[in-house]
Design an enzyme around this catalytic site. Structure first.
Site, PDB file in Angstrom:
ATOM      1  N   HIS A 260      53.106  69.839  32.495  1.00  0.00           N
ATOM      2  CA  HIS A 260      54.400  70.409  32.092  1.00  0.00           C
ATOM      3  C   HIS A 260      55.473  69.342  32.063  1.00  0.00           C
ATOM      4  O   HIS A 260      55.551  68.480  32.917  1.00  0.00           O
ATOM      5  CB  HIS A 260      54.791  71.641  32.912  1.00  0.00           C
ATOM      6  N   GLU A 306      57.648  75.165  32.938  1.00  0.00           N
ATOM      7  CA  GLU A 306      56.664  75.761  33.856  1.00  0.00           C
ATOM      8  C   GLU A 306      57.384  76.295  35.088  1.00  0.00           C
ATOM      9  O   GLU A 306      57.093  77.389  35.564  1.00  0.00           O
ATOM     10  CB  GLU A 306      55.630  74.695  34.276  1.00  0.00           C
ATOM     11  N   HIS A 405      59.314  69.658  44.829  1.00  0.00           N
ATOM     12  CA  HIS A 405      60.530  70.464  44.589  1.00  0.00           C
ATOM     13  C   HIS A 405      61.707  70.057  45.454  1.00  0.00           C
ATOM     14  O   HIS A 405      62.533  70.895  45.812  1.00  0.00           O
ATOM     15  CB  HIS A 405      60.242  71.964  44.763  1.00  0.00           C
TER      16      HIS A 405
HETATM   17 ZN    ZN Z   1      56.633  72.582  40.516  1.00  0.00          ZN
HETATM   18 ZN    ZN Z   2      54.259  71.466  38.532  1.00  0.00          ZN
END
Ligand code: ZN
Ligand code: ZN
Length: 456
Positions: A260, A306, A405
């Site tokens: 992604h 994504e 993240h």
């Molecule tokens: Zn992610």
């Molecule tokens: Zn990812």
């Protein structure tokens, strides 16, 4: 018995593998993406810059039929965020909003904290214990090579806020889904449910979750203040970017290599999913450099958004139902840049031995055969429910969730040699699938989950 791999193909696989292990081009691609684009959260200027970067890079590599496919993506802006424990022992907290969270009222939201260890415990609590409170979901993620704890705790982030709201909570903080000990929080998408109030939701950095837990453990009432400036806007346009190596004999048959293109808004997205983008592009470059293209088409698909709703993944099969039947294999790289250690397939029973024979070329790199339960990566979920054969090359995810993240998803977390080992592994499988005599049988198709059918 399984077909044996003919000597010419075998020699080519070894050549691609050794070349992949040597090459540092994949690291150069992550460097380029993280330096020249950086954060590329859906709908942002960074997202648009990433699409342009992908088109430019695919053309530079020499891929054919390079194109963008427009995808509508939701638009959400994080804004200012802060939090603190007000009582019994006032302290500032390091936290970040969950993706999609509503903001708090001006001046923030204050409330008494009620701590639960899991969604199961939340379900068991009486409504009057939750009503009007800020729920703290304190479930730990466990470090594991296969990253499986993320699958087990993921529901806390995705559904915890909605479930707490259904019981009358006014806000939610969760222990970050992460394994690091640094003082930054891990974001990720949450989903509200229709007809349930949308309440502000944030993730606490791991040490801050520890701190809040210890204040709760004093038995004194704990008061918390949360301020989130998050806002949602109308959908905007983004794009999935596609490029191909047309097959020399049966170009209508497709081997899909996916990753992604988007990232969260915090780090530069080096490990999630700059590494996957680089792996797929570098594999394509190596196959393009061969004297002739493989029998079948190799298609690189860099999916839009994504992270915040699988927009590109949902859009991809639309209008290409008959083409999906010609997808002979799909793979996605989206679990970071660690060394590949496990190989598994998703095919019909008759083809498992076929898939397994490839381990001979992967084993020297430390890869072992696992089983026939490949999942294919998040962007391949719709294709999985359409019966496309898949392979997972699972990287070592021991440290992936330390940075995943967060602001700290940056280039220094990528080891060039480990990334190259991914390239070598993907090149072996992709070229084998694109060049071999036959194709893997299609696995049985399961009923898709509700969220896929509803389109939410
Ligand atoms: Zn992610
Ligand atoms: Zn990812």
């Amino acid at each position: 018995t399984a077909e044996s791999i003919p000597p010419e193909l075998a020699a080519r696989l070894v050549e691609l593998r050794d070349q992949g292990l040597e090459s540092r081009n994949s690291f150069e691609l992550v460097r380029s993406l993280t330096t020249e684009v950086g954060p590329r959260f859906a709908g942002t200027p960074g997202d648009r810059a990433a699409v342009a970067w992908a088109v430019r890079t695919m053309n530079e590599i020499g891929l054919r039929n390079v194109r963008t496919e427009p995808v509508q993506v939701p638009r959400w802006v994080r804004g200012h965020e802060s939090g603190e424990i007000l009582a019994p022992y006032p302290q500032p907290m390091f936290l970040t909003a969950l993706g999609g969270s509503v903001g708090t009222p001006e001046g923030g939201l204050e409330g008494e904290v009620v701590m639960v260890g899991s969604l199961e415990e939340l379900a068991e609590r009486a409504g009057e214990e939750i009503e009007g409170k800020i729920v703290f979901i304190n479930q730990r993620m466990v470090r594991h090579q296969d990253g499986s704890s993320y699958g087990q705790t993921g529901l806390v982030r995705r559904s915890g806020p909605a479930r707490a709201a259904a019981k009358g909570a006014v806000g939610v903080v969760i222990r970050s889904l992460g394994t690091g000990t640094h003082r930054f929080a891990h974001t990720g998408a949450t989903r509200y449910e229709e007809e349930i109030p949308e309440i502000p939701a944030a993730a606490l950095a791991i040490p801050d979750a520890d701190l809040l837990e210890m204040q709760v453990a004093t038995g004194k009432p704990v008061r918390f203040r949360l301020e989130l400036g998050a806002q949602r806007f109308d959908d905007v346009e983004s794009a999935t970017v596609i490029g191909e190596i047309p097959g020399r004999e049966t170009p209508e048959e497709i081997v899909l290599l996916g990753a992604h293109l988007d990232s969260w808004d915090k780090g530069t997205g080096a490990i999630d999913d700059g590494s996957g983008v680089a792996i797929t592009l570098e594999v394509a470059r190596m196959i393009l450099a061969l004297p002739e293209p493989p029998r079948r088409t190799v298609r690189v698909v860099l999916f839009a958004n994504e992270e915040f709703g699988l927009s590109g993944a949902r859009a991809y099969p639309q209008g290409r139902e008959s083409e999906i039947e010609q997808h002979v294999l799909a793979m996605e790289a989206d679990l970071g840049p660690g060394r590949v250690w496990r190989y598994r397939a998703r095919t019909d029973e008759a083809s498992v031995e076929d898939a397994k024979q490839l381990i001979r070329y992967l084993a020297p790199m430390g890869v072992t055969w696992s089983d026939n339960t490949a999942g294919g990566g998040p962007d391949l979920i719709p294709l999985r429910y359409m019966g496309v054969p898949m392979v997972d090359l699972r990287p070592d995810a021991t440290y992936y969730f330390d940075y995943h993240h967060t602001d700290d998803d940056t280039l220094d977390k990528v080891d060039p040699a480990d990334l190259a080992q991914n390239v070598a592994s993907y090149a072996v499988v992709a070229y084998w699938a694109a060049e071999r005599e036959g194709t893997l049988g299609r696995p049985p198709v399961e009923e898709p989950p509700e969220w896929m059918r509803s389109g939410r």
